[in-house]
Motif scaffolding. Structure first.
Motif, PDB file in Angstrom:
ATOM      1  N   LEU A 118       4.417 -39.430-108.312  1.00  0.00           N
ATOM      2  CA  LEU A 118       5.524 -39.330-108.149  1.00  0.00           C
ATOM      3  C   LEU A 118       6.661 -38.377-106.899  1.00  0.00           C
ATOM      4  O   LEU A 118       5.398 -37.065-107.161  1.00  0.00           O
ATOM      5  CB  LEU A 118       6.442 -38.804-109.702  1.00  0.00           C
TER       6      LEU A 118
ATOM      7  N   ILE B 261      19.420 -36.150-103.387  1.00  0.00           N
ATOM      8  CA  ILE B 261      20.400 -36.800-103.208  1.00  0.00           C
ATOM      9  C   ILE B 261      21.881 -36.549-102.655  1.00  0.00           C
ATOM     10  O   ILE B 261      22.052 -35.816-103.528  1.00  0.00           O
ATOM     11  CB  ILE B 261      20.355 -38.372-103.692  1.00  0.00           C
TER      12      ILE B 261
ATOM     13  N   LEU C 200      16.473 -41.747 -97.257  1.00  0.00           N
ATOM     14  CA  LEU C 200      15.875 -42.601 -99.006  1.00  0.00           C
ATOM     15  C   LEU C 200      15.390 -43.856 -98.915  1.00  0.00           C
ATOM     16  O   LEU C 200      14.143 -44.267 -99.151  1.00  0.00           O
ATOM     17  CB  LEU C 200      17.207 -42.383 -99.573  1.00  0.00           C
TER      18      LEU C 200
ATOM     19  N   ARG D 212       6.171 -42.806-105.975  1.00  0.00           N
ATOM     20  CA  ARG D 212       7.367 -43.910-106.709  1.00  0.00           C
ATOM     21  C   ARG D 212       8.173 -42.147-106.657  1.00  0.00           C
ATOM     22  O   ARG D 212       7.912 -41.342-106.404  1.00  0.00           O
ATOM     23  CB  ARG D 212       7.701 -44.550-107.618  1.00  0.00           C
ATOM     24  N   ILE D 213       9.428 -42.870-105.991  1.00  0.00           N
ATOM     25  CA  ILE D 213      10.488 -41.786-106.154  1.00  0.00           C
ATOM     26  C   ILE D 213      11.717 -41.344-106.885  1.00  0.00           C
ATOM     27  O   ILE D 213      11.754 -41.614-107.404  1.00  0.00           O
ATOM     28  CB  ILE D 213      11.755 -42.046-104.683  1.00  0.00           C
ATOM     29  N   LEU D 214      11.141 -39.306-107.160  1.00  0.00           N
ATOM     30  CA  LEU D 214      12.370 -39.457-108.481  1.00  0.00           C
ATOM     31  C   LEU D 214      13.786 -39.111-107.949  1.00  0.00           C
ATOM     32  O   LEU D 214      12.935 -38.042-106.439  1.00  0.00           O
ATOM     33  CB  LEU D 214      11.476 -38.530-108.958  1.00  0.00           C
ATOM     34  N   LEU D 215      14.747 -39.088-107.908  1.00  0.00           N
ATOM     35  CA  LEU D 215      15.949 -38.957-107.747  1.00  0.00           C
ATOM     36  C   LEU D 215      16.642 -37.441-108.427  1.00  0.00           C
ATOM     37  O   LEU D 215      15.770 -37.273-109.557  1.00  0.00           O
ATOM     38  CB  LEU D 215      16.680 -39.339-107.414  1.00  0.00           C
ATOM     39  N   TYR D 216      17.540 -36.430-107.454  1.00  0.00           N
ATOM     40  CA  TYR D 216      17.639 -35.369-108.374  1.00  0.00           C
ATOM     41  C   TYR D 216      18.942 -34.480-107.903  1.00  0.00           C
ATOM     42  O   TYR D 216      18.790 -35.225-106.234  1.00  0.00           O
ATOM     43  CB  TYR D 216      16.405 -34.035-108.377  1.00  0.00           C
ATOM     44  N   THR D 217      19.717 -34.293-107.843  1.00  0.00           N
ATOM     45  CA  THR D 217      21.191 -33.904-107.823  1.00  0.00           C
ATOM     46  C   THR D 217      21.452 -32.258-107.025  1.00  0.00           C
ATOM     47  O   THR D 217      20.660 -31.238-108.394  1.00  0.00           O
ATOM     48  CB  THR D 217      22.320 -34.412-107.355  1.00  0.00           C
TER      49      THR D 217
ATOM     50  N   LEU E  46      12.581 -30.000-112.871  1.00  0.00           N
ATOM     51  CA  LEU E  46      11.268 -31.321-113.156  1.00  0.00           C
ATOM     52  C   LEU E  46      10.304 -30.813-112.823  1.00  0.00           C
ATOM     53  O   LEU E  46       9.445 -32.220-113.548  1.00  0.00           O
ATOM     54  CB  LEU E  46      11.839 -31.657-111.511  1.00  0.00           C
TER      55      LEU E  46
END
Lengths: 348, 348
Positions: free
Chosen positions: A64, A69, A85, A98-103, A117
């Protein structure tokens, strides 16, 4: 899946203990071949999905890559990172990640999210965006030895030599834009930028100032700085044009400011436009070639976002796959600097 | 992290076998308290990150929600899903989930990606976007019993009753837009839409036609259908205006078509505009309130994307946390239908 198969289900059906199932998955060499085969058969039969967790237990690798974002601000410039992105997700998949997103709302909450994370999802690495002077995020990841690459160069001398990065050469971009306007016969070319101190903004201003000076035009007084909203761009453009009637063209640090400048340039309220140079509208060039630029016919500088995203994955994968260690890269970090290109439309 | 701590490192430092470390992490009840404590101390000391993999082994849960990210097409309408994605990432984090991204070129490659992701990453569920008639993605996930929710209702009768969904009421939106124009004195209000057969497009057309008919205006001949690009919108608007000089306003299925309609309405090439009704420009309303709408002063319908994203997470979390099983939901699936709102600007 709705009633998800657990390790206990596998144990029950195979007639062994949970411990034995765990052994088969983690240390198969300690389990008798016959038992091992029976458990694996049941795993397949029940569709117990073990690949990820088991592999991660063995290899310590999650495959990962995590990235933040952002919320859309005025919605014009945000689209750049959205396009980045998409490119990143594509490039990562091709390399087995694969891409794991967070804000995160700010640097502090982003660092807190790093910890969360790393504890809960174990991403193999991070891609940071929005780098800036004295960036605490890069320092934190460097301290912990977490692999990462930044989209955006490290701004500030100390950081410059410590981690791999990918960036687009903003100064080269505004130089191309300024030369395009000089070639079209403009001489007094203004610049609408952000307040001094932002690495990206200062870099873009520098390309304009240098190119103008090289052409024998003194850039003094031809620049305005403002926050990044359409209305601010309009006000700054009016101010510059009113104070220097010789200005016939504007290079802007963003499409937001450029759209504001277009409003100012086309406004019927500007009497001089009708009277003193009806045949010469104010030429305007933006930065980032956003959908808005396309819709309003704005000439703008386009960042090669797909290529930038692919380069980020390449640099990060090199560290993760051991071709290059984070330690080695710290001595002389890999980096990729890409050139933007000018997309010419009606506005200049 | 650069030299990532493995289960073997923990074993070596704690002076136990890898199997014992694995036991401590997976089935601590079979390990003597003293050994267990020693291993856990070393895990903490070395910073071995075990939470995710170990938890996933025990619970069969990854706390990941997967969603596709689309390439930007004309870049105008794509921004809607980008805003949705930001809301989804935020809402998921608040519920203890993270977002896993993937790309896919079409339905078939998306289904292939489902298999790949379920094997390698074990997402707990999916959020599907871009639902359409005879959607093979929903059928595949339903067959496998994989929990999912769609942003976009199931189009077509059979699918309608089988999975939870969240959508925005497009028909209610165009009805509000049409009423806004009727109230402003417009009567012959045209519609620029997509070719029949798209669930979203047909729904938006229906709201316009119904409202116009209710006001005593026959919608026959006042609608045009075209693909979703600015130039297509401009051509369709010209065609409609040329064929019916009574048309004074247009409701559009997207901001892309609306921006095209604005170009047509403002074009000096349209002689009738100057001559026959100089005081009445063509009013135009778009759909999606994109950044482009903001930049060009286009009145547009805004989707409550943050709320839609939060609703998706809520519905999915209910299934994942067992408040509602996928099986129960199949009988009468939960759904949320939200209302768009009209953002009034200069164009109407």
């Amino acid at each position: 899946m709705a009633d998800k198969v657990t390790i206990a289900d596998v144990a029950r059906v195979a007639g062994v203990s949970r411990q034995t199932v765990s052994n088969v998955l983690n240390t198969p060499e300690v389990v008798r071949e016959e038992t091992r085969q029976r458990v694996l058969d049941v795993v397949g039969e029940l569709g117990y999905r073990v690949n990820r967790a088991a592999r991660q237990m063995r290899t310590g690798r999650s495959q990962l890559i995590a990235i933040r974002i952002d919320p859309d601000r005025d919605g014009i410039n945000g689209s750049v990172l959205d396009r980045f992105l998409h490119g990143l997700t594509d490039a990562a998949a091709r390399s087995g990640y694969r891409i794991l997103l967070y804000t995160a709302d700010d640097d502090r909450s982003e660092v807190a999210t790093f910890e969360d994370l790393l504890g809960a999802y174990e991403p193999d690495g991070f891609v940071l965006t929005g780098t800036h002077h004295r960036d605490p995020r890069a320092s934190w990841l460097l301290d912990k030895g977490v692999p990462f690459v930044t989209f955006g160069r490290p701004w500030g001398e100390e950081a410059a030599a410590r981690h791999p990065w990918v960036d687009v050469d903003g100064s080269a971009g505004t130089a191309v834009a300024t030369r395009h306007l000089l070639d079209a016969g403009h001489a007094r070319i203004g610049f609408l930028g952000w307040p001094a101190g932002s690495g990206v903004g200062d870099d873009r201003r520098e390309g304009w100032a240098r190119t103008l000076a090289e052409a024998g035009v003194d850039p003094t007084g031809l620049s305005r700085a403002t926050s990044d909203a359409v209305a601010d761009g309009e006000a700054a453009a009016r101010d510059l044009i009113d104070s220097d009637p010789g200005v016939t063209a504007l290079v802007c640090v963003s499409d937001s400011l450029a759209v504001g400048a277009l409003h100012a340039a086309r406004s019927p309220g500007l009497a001089w436009r009708e009277d003193t140079r009806p045949e010469l509208p104010i030429a305007v060039i933006g930065f980032d070639d956003t959908p808005v630029a396309r819709a309003v016919g704005l000439t703008s500088l386009s960042q090669p976002l797909k290529e930038a995203a692919a380069s980020c994955v390449t640099l990060l994968a090199r560290i993760l796959e051991g071709t290059e260690t984070a330690r080695a890269s710290a001595a002389s970090p890999a980096h990729v600097l890409l050139e933007p290109s000018l997309v010419v439309r009606q506005s200049a």
